[in-house]
Design an enzyme around this catalytic site. Sequence first.
Site, PDB file in Angstrom:
ATOM      1  N   GLU A  69      -6.457 -10.296  -1.875  1.00 16.15           N
ATOM      2  CA  GLU A  69      -7.247 -10.126  -0.643  1.00 16.15           C
ATOM      3  C   GLU A  69      -8.726  -9.970  -0.973  1.00 16.15           C
ATOM      4  O   GLU A  69      -9.424  -9.135  -0.392  1.00 16.15           O
ATOM      5  CB  GLU A  69      -6.755  -8.897   0.138  1.00 16.15           C
ATOM      6  CG  GLU A  69      -5.278  -8.918   0.479  1.00 16.15           C
ATOM      7  CD  GLU A  69      -4.835  -7.736   1.334  1.00 16.15           C
ATOM      8  OE1 GLU A  69      -5.698  -7.052   1.922  1.00 16.15           O
ATOM      9  OE2 GLU A  69      -3.615  -7.500   1.410  1.00 16.15           O
ATOM     10  N   GLU A  96       0.800  -1.230   0.000  1.00 12.91           N
ATOM     11  CA  GLU A  96       0.000   0.000   0.000  1.00 12.91           C
ATOM     12  C   GLU A  96       0.835   1.283   0.000  1.00 12.91           C
ATOM     13  O   GLU A  96       0.680   2.137   0.873  1.00 12.91           O
ATOM     14  CB  GLU A  96      -0.982  -0.023   1.171  1.00 12.91           C
ATOM     15  CG  GLU A  96      -1.913  -1.230   1.114  1.00 12.91           C
ATOM     16  CD  GLU A  96      -2.809  -1.374   2.344  1.00 12.91           C
ATOM     17  OE1 GLU A  96      -2.720  -0.525   3.250  1.00 12.91           O
ATOM     18  OE2 GLU A  96      -3.601  -2.328   2.389  1.00 12.91           O
TER      19      GLU A  96
END
Length: 366
Positions: free
Chosen positions: A268, A161
Amino acid sequence: MRADPPRLNRRALLAAPIALAACDRFAAAEPAAGPPAAPLKSITPCPFGAIGMTWQLDQADWVEQVRRHCSQLTPEWEQKMERTLGPGFTHDFSASDRMVAFARDNGLRVHGHTLIWYSQGGDVFNDDVPRARFAAEFDRYISSFVSRYRGRMAGWDVVNEPVAEDGDGLRDCHWSRALGMDGYMVRAFEQARAADPDAVLFLNEYNLENIPRKGATFLKLVERLLKLGAPIGGIGTQSHLNIEIPAGQITAFMRDAASLGLPIHISELDFPMQRDGGQLPDLRSTAERRAQQVARVGELAEAFMALPQRQRYAFTTWGLRDIDSWLLREEGKNRPDESPVLLDAAGGPNPAYQAVVDAFTGRAGA
């Protein structure tokens, strides 16, 4: 009482209400009925993965379902710095060891998650640490962790991220302040490659399908880091899907991502029906939400199936069954009425399951 309780910190998904396109062929999909869900690992055109934590290793029903459906396991929490890094730059990989051993004993490959994340490590790697010490401990952490499992990990989320929430540039964090905005990422990948030359090294990010601007910024970052010599081996798109995005948006991102030629990990996946935040009430019917959910998951699976075989690294859901999802658990979003993954609490098929089966077996649109 659960051992090793996590402090999960997932961001809200983009929630921009739109009408579902009438031509969307997945929109009319009905909940799967009939026999129990066939093993997902026998359907997906690559390893099928899910996440797990150490407290689940003692749950017979969870273990049974993982053995039935999975060929890959991602530790949900045990390899994050919150668990592995202590005061004075001490390391504790014992929980990670348990997950890797479980996977080995059950014939599962392991995907490591995650080495460097803007959200964690700042209490130890803080701005008061001299830069030389900071860099040395950064290198030692990655080298110690990755080399510990050399030859036993399929891949690692090396940097997690790095892109700003809205896609406007990159995140400022303790790593970038000490080692440079691109520098900390290049350094992390170099250290991981030296520690395990055979593991596939990923840059992992969320909202890439949900926010086109963020997806574009991410792909430009991958290109730039590769030019700087970072040994990036794959792209991880978390795919926490906002089910209200326009039809075709997921496909467009996957096509752009595929153009880089790297393996892609759906890393995810979940797809909540409820919105996060917002000032207006959600007036969608359950049927409309379900149609949107099935449509978006079906589109993702089709777009993934369209990739060349060598670019399909794995297809991973963030929770195997509904009750395993952070969206339902009390320490997560605590939404007991959600059905955000492919399997229900008993391991049966949720409505989106059939859309994935159809995409992966070539029956979508038939």
